[in-house]
Design an enzyme around this catalytic site. Structure first.
Site, PDB file in Angstrom:
ATOM      1  N   THR A   1      40.215  40.349  44.662  1.00  0.00           N
ATOM      2  CA  THR A   1      41.207  39.497  45.330  1.00  0.00           C
ATOM      3  C   THR A   1      40.630  38.136  45.678  1.00  0.00           C
ATOM      4  OG1 THR A   1      42.344  41.431  46.241  1.00  0.00           O
ATOM      5  CG2 THR A   1      42.749  39.326  47.327  1.00  0.00           C
ATOM      6  N   CYS A   2      39.361  38.133  46.094  1.00  0.00           N
ATOM      7  CA  CYS A   2      38.713  36.874  46.469  1.00  0.00           C
ATOM      8  C   CYS A   2      38.628  35.919  45.283  1.00  0.00           C
ATOM      9  CB  CYS A   2      37.313  37.155  47.023  1.00  0.00           C
ATOM     10  SG  CYS A   2      37.290  38.332  48.391  1.00  0.00           S
ATOM     11  N   SER A   3      38.298  36.474  44.110  1.00  0.00           N
ATOM     12  CA  SER A   3      38.088  35.640  42.922  1.00  0.00           C
ATOM     13  C   SER A   3      39.373  35.276  42.204  1.00  0.00           C
ATOM     14  CB  SER A   3      37.160  36.363  41.933  1.00  0.00           C
ATOM     15  OG  SER A   3      35.867  36.523  42.474  1.00  0.00           O
TER      16      SER A   3
END
Length: 247
Positions: A49-51
């Site tokens: 999700t972060c990337s």
């Protein structure tokens, strides 16, 4: 319990960062004093999700944040400086400053340190964002305290909506290209001159092939330009579209 610290000053911490091949200590005073800063914190570099979503959207909207009075955007994670630098290079997020909270000192003082041992992560930051004005926390968006990794309120659009709910959003532009293609270069230059940022998907990188281009775009030539999901076409069609958008 996750801690909302609106109205309080950010904790005093010294971060161990890397600039080139040298260590550089950066303090919270360096980062926040006399500035309006957006911070988004997340569980870890290179995580899905972060990337794929959290970081890219902040990078994409950075010019809009800047035009609305934000001086810097910081991405903070409980990772070391080498990991954060590698992630920054992988993401090509030139509008974001990556802050390694390797010892989790800042995250712990913020009341945002959580256990992720079931994933083999140890202790990490809970996902949140905040607007900091001259070192004082003006607003925090903290993800709900529930199992997993919720991603509902710490996103870039929510933060921008708080700062200016009527801010004009940039159009989403994607360019399919290939190395050494002069028409691709022409299309990208035309977009830059018109003030459009864009995502580039280059054939030959990360396994992308000619077959992928045809399957996705229905065309076998490059570039193929999409704006807000609409297929514009090649460089000639793009130039016509840009001319019409101005008139």
């Amino acid at each position: 319990m996750l801690s909302n610290r609106e109205g309080q000053r950010v904790p005093e911490v010294t971060f161990r960062t890397r600039e080139g091949n040298e260590w550089r200590d950066v303090t919270t005073t360096d980062l926040f004093q006399g500035k309006t800063v957006v911070v988004f914190a997340l569980p870890g570099a290179f995580t899905p999700t972060c990337s794929s979503t959290h970081l890219p959207r902040y990078n994409e909207l950075a010019p809009v944040f800047k035009s609305n009075g934000v001086d810097d955007i910081l991405c903070l994670s409980v990772n070391d400086a080498f990991v954060m630098d590698a992630w920054a290079g992988d993401q090509a997020a030139e509008n974001i400053r990556f802050i390694p909270d390797g010892n989790a000192e800042f995250t712990e003082k913020m009341g945002m340190l959580v256990g992720k041992k079931e994933l083999g992560f140890g202790s990490r930051s809970w996902r949140y964002s905040m607007l900091v004005k001259d070192g004082v926390i003006d607003k925090m968006f903290i993800e709900p305290d529930q199992p997993g990794d919720p991603f509902e309120v710490s996103d870039a659009d929510t933060m921008l909506g708080y700062i200016n709910g009527e801010a004009a959003l940039p159009k989403r532009v994607t360019v399919f290209s290939k190395p050494g293609c002069p028409h691709c270069a022409r299309a990208k230059n035309a977009l830059r001159e018109a003030g459009y940022s864009f995502e580039e998907i280059e054939l030959g990188s990360r396994g992308l092939s000619y077959s992928t281009l045809v399957a996705v775009t229905g065309a076998g030539t490059t570039p193929q330009v999409y704006i807000e999901g609409e297929r514009i076409g090649g460089a000639d069609e793009l130039e016509q579209w840009l001319a019409a958008a101005v008139s």
